[in-house]
Design an enzyme around this catalytic site. Structure first.
Site, PDB file in Angstrom:
ATOM      1  N   ARG A  32       0.953  -8.077   5.256  1.00 49.64           N
ATOM      2  CA  ARG A  32       1.230  -9.399   4.678  1.00 49.64           C
ATOM      3  C   ARG A  32       2.648  -9.508   4.142  1.00 49.64           C
ATOM      4  O   ARG A  32       3.206 -10.606   4.061  1.00 49.64           O
ATOM      5  CB  ARG A  32       0.167  -9.741   3.623  1.00 49.64           C
ATOM      6  CG  ARG A  32      -1.203  -9.962   4.242  1.00 49.64           C
ATOM      7  CD  ARG A  32      -2.263 -10.219   3.193  1.00 49.64           C
ATOM      8  NE  ARG A  32      -2.461  -9.110   2.280  1.00 49.64           N
ATOM      9  CZ  ARG A  32      -3.234  -8.054   2.521  1.00 49.64           C
ATOM     10  NH1 ARG A  32      -3.906  -7.974   3.638  1.00 49.64           N
ATOM     11  NH2 ARG A  32      -3.349  -7.094   1.628  1.00 49.64           N
ATOM     12  N   GLU A  63      -5.200   1.344  -4.540  1.00 50.48           N
ATOM     13  CA  GLU A  63      -6.301   0.913  -5.415  1.00 50.48           C
ATOM     14  C   GLU A  63      -7.619   1.240  -4.715  1.00 50.48           C
ATOM     15  O   GLU A  63      -8.601   1.612  -5.330  1.00 50.48           O
ATOM     16  CB  GLU A  63      -6.165  -0.599  -5.664  1.00 50.48           C
ATOM     17  CG  GLU A  63      -7.137  -1.155  -6.669  1.00 50.48           C
ATOM     18  CD  GLU A  63      -7.113  -2.680  -6.705  1.00 50.48           C
ATOM     19  OE1 GLU A  63      -6.370  -3.286  -5.911  1.00 50.48           O
ATOM     20  OE2 GLU A  63      -7.860  -3.247  -7.508  1.00 50.48           O
TER      21      GLU A  63
HETATM   22  P1  AMP Z   1      -0.976  -0.703  -4.627  1.00 48.71           P
HETATM   23  O1  AMP Z   1      -0.362   0.364  -3.806  1.00 48.71           O
HETATM   24  O2  AMP Z   1      -2.171  -0.214  -5.408  1.00 48.71           O
HETATM   25  O3  AMP Z   1       0.052  -1.379  -5.524  1.00 48.71           O
HETATM   26  O4  AMP Z   1      -1.540  -1.808  -3.642  1.00 48.71           O
HETATM   27  C1  AMP Z   1      -0.711  -2.771  -3.112  1.00 48.71           C
HETATM   28  C2  AMP Z   1      -0.944  -2.936  -1.645  1.00 48.71           C
HETATM   29  O5  AMP Z   1      -2.310  -3.029  -1.325  1.00 48.71           O
HETATM   30  C3  AMP Z   1      -0.315  -4.216  -1.160  1.00 48.71           C
HETATM   31  O6  AMP Z   1       0.242  -3.983   0.135  1.00 48.71           O
HETATM   32  C4  AMP Z   1      -1.452  -5.206  -1.110  1.00 48.71           C
HETATM   33  O7  AMP Z   1      -1.380  -5.982   0.060  1.00 48.71           O
HETATM   34  C5  AMP Z   1      -2.709  -4.361  -1.117  1.00 48.71           C
HETATM   35  N1  AMP Z   1      -3.638  -4.672  -2.209  1.00 48.71           N
HETATM   36  C6  AMP Z   1      -4.014  -3.822  -3.189  1.00 48.71           C
HETATM   37  N2  AMP Z   1      -4.925  -4.385  -3.993  1.00 48.71           N
HETATM   38  C7  AMP Z   1      -5.114  -5.628  -3.515  1.00 48.71           C
HETATM   39  C8  AMP Z   1      -5.951  -6.715  -3.924  1.00 48.71           C
HETATM   40  N3  AMP Z   1      -6.762  -6.632  -4.995  1.00 48.71           N
HETATM   41  N4  AMP Z   1      -5.881  -7.857  -3.210  1.00 48.71           N
HETATM   42  C9  AMP Z   1      -5.054  -7.947  -2.128  1.00 48.71           C
HETATM   43  N5  AMP Z   1      -4.270  -6.965  -1.688  1.00 48.71           N
HETATM   44  C10 AMP Z   1      -4.296  -5.810  -2.385  1.00 48.71           C
END
Ligand code: AMP
Length: 187
Positions: A75, A112
């Site tokens: 995205r 996450e």
């Molecule tokens: P993080 O590495 O934990 O900061 O996760 C960020 C990445 O995972 C980004 O590329 C987001 O597109 C995706 N992402 C993580 N959590 C979500 C969520 N709750 N909703 C949408 N996309 C998420």
């Protein structure tokens, strides 16, 4: 207008934050139980709202402050390409493992939900090129940290990191400090 849209806050001010909030659908338990997935597809599909958020990012950084935009798969590509077009810069994709056809740097990190590896071509940047890194959502900051590490490994200089939405409770901003985070909506 929902309550969340009314109270929206972010680094670009309440109006921009409200545009992002209005274009987001919360999807509970996706892609696994306990995760509320922030679906930004309605924002991308709304021409006026999409232009407003892209303009908001461009206005924040200002013309001439970055040479190229790096978008994080998938995205992040959507936003990165629009920001690059609006500023006459180029796009470098930061891709998931195994997708790039030539020699690449890799970085693995915890999400996450689950684990992931990102890659960037070794020759993606000219040394010292100023790179604006773009993604849709900042959660724990693992993805952003890996993307920024890859940009720097490949010879780029971080010009900024911007997301449409930050999930503040996961403390990604703190993890990325002292690097600046620009989030149009903080929830
Ligand atoms: P993080 O590495 O934990 O900061 O996760 C960020 C990445 O995972 C980004 O590329 C987001 O597109 C995706 N992402 C993580 N959590 C979500 C969520 N709750 N909703 C949408 N996309 C998420």
């Amino acid at each position: 207008m929902t309550d969340e849209t009314h109270r929206a806050t972010g680094d670009g001010g309440p109006e921009l934050a409200a545009v992002v909030a209005a274009g987001t659908v919360d999807v509970p338990d996706f892609p696994q139980p306990g995760i509320v997935f922030k679906d930004l597809m309605p924002l991308f599909a709304d021409g006026k709202a999409f232009r407003r958020v892209v303009d908001g990012i461009v206005e924040h950084y200002g013309a001439g402050t970055f040479d190229v935009v790096a978008g994080v798969e998938a995205r992040g590509f959507v936003v990165a390409a629009a920001v690059a077009y609006a500023t006459g810069t180029g796009v470098v994709p930061v891709r998931k493992a195994g997708k790039l056809p030539r020699a690449a740097y890799s970085a693995s990190y915890a999400l996450e939900y689950g684990e992931a590896t990102l890659e960037v071509h070794r020759d993606a940047f000219v040394a010292g090129q100023r790179v604006l890194v773009v993604d849709d959502v900042l959660a724990t900051g693992g993805t952003a940290g890996a993307a920024i590490d890859l940009v720097e490994q490949a010879g780029g200089t971080l010009a900024g990191f911007t997301v449409l939405m930050e999930l503040a409770f996961l403390k990604g901003r703190e993890r990325l400090a002292p690097r600046e985070v620009h989030a149009l909506l903080t929830v």
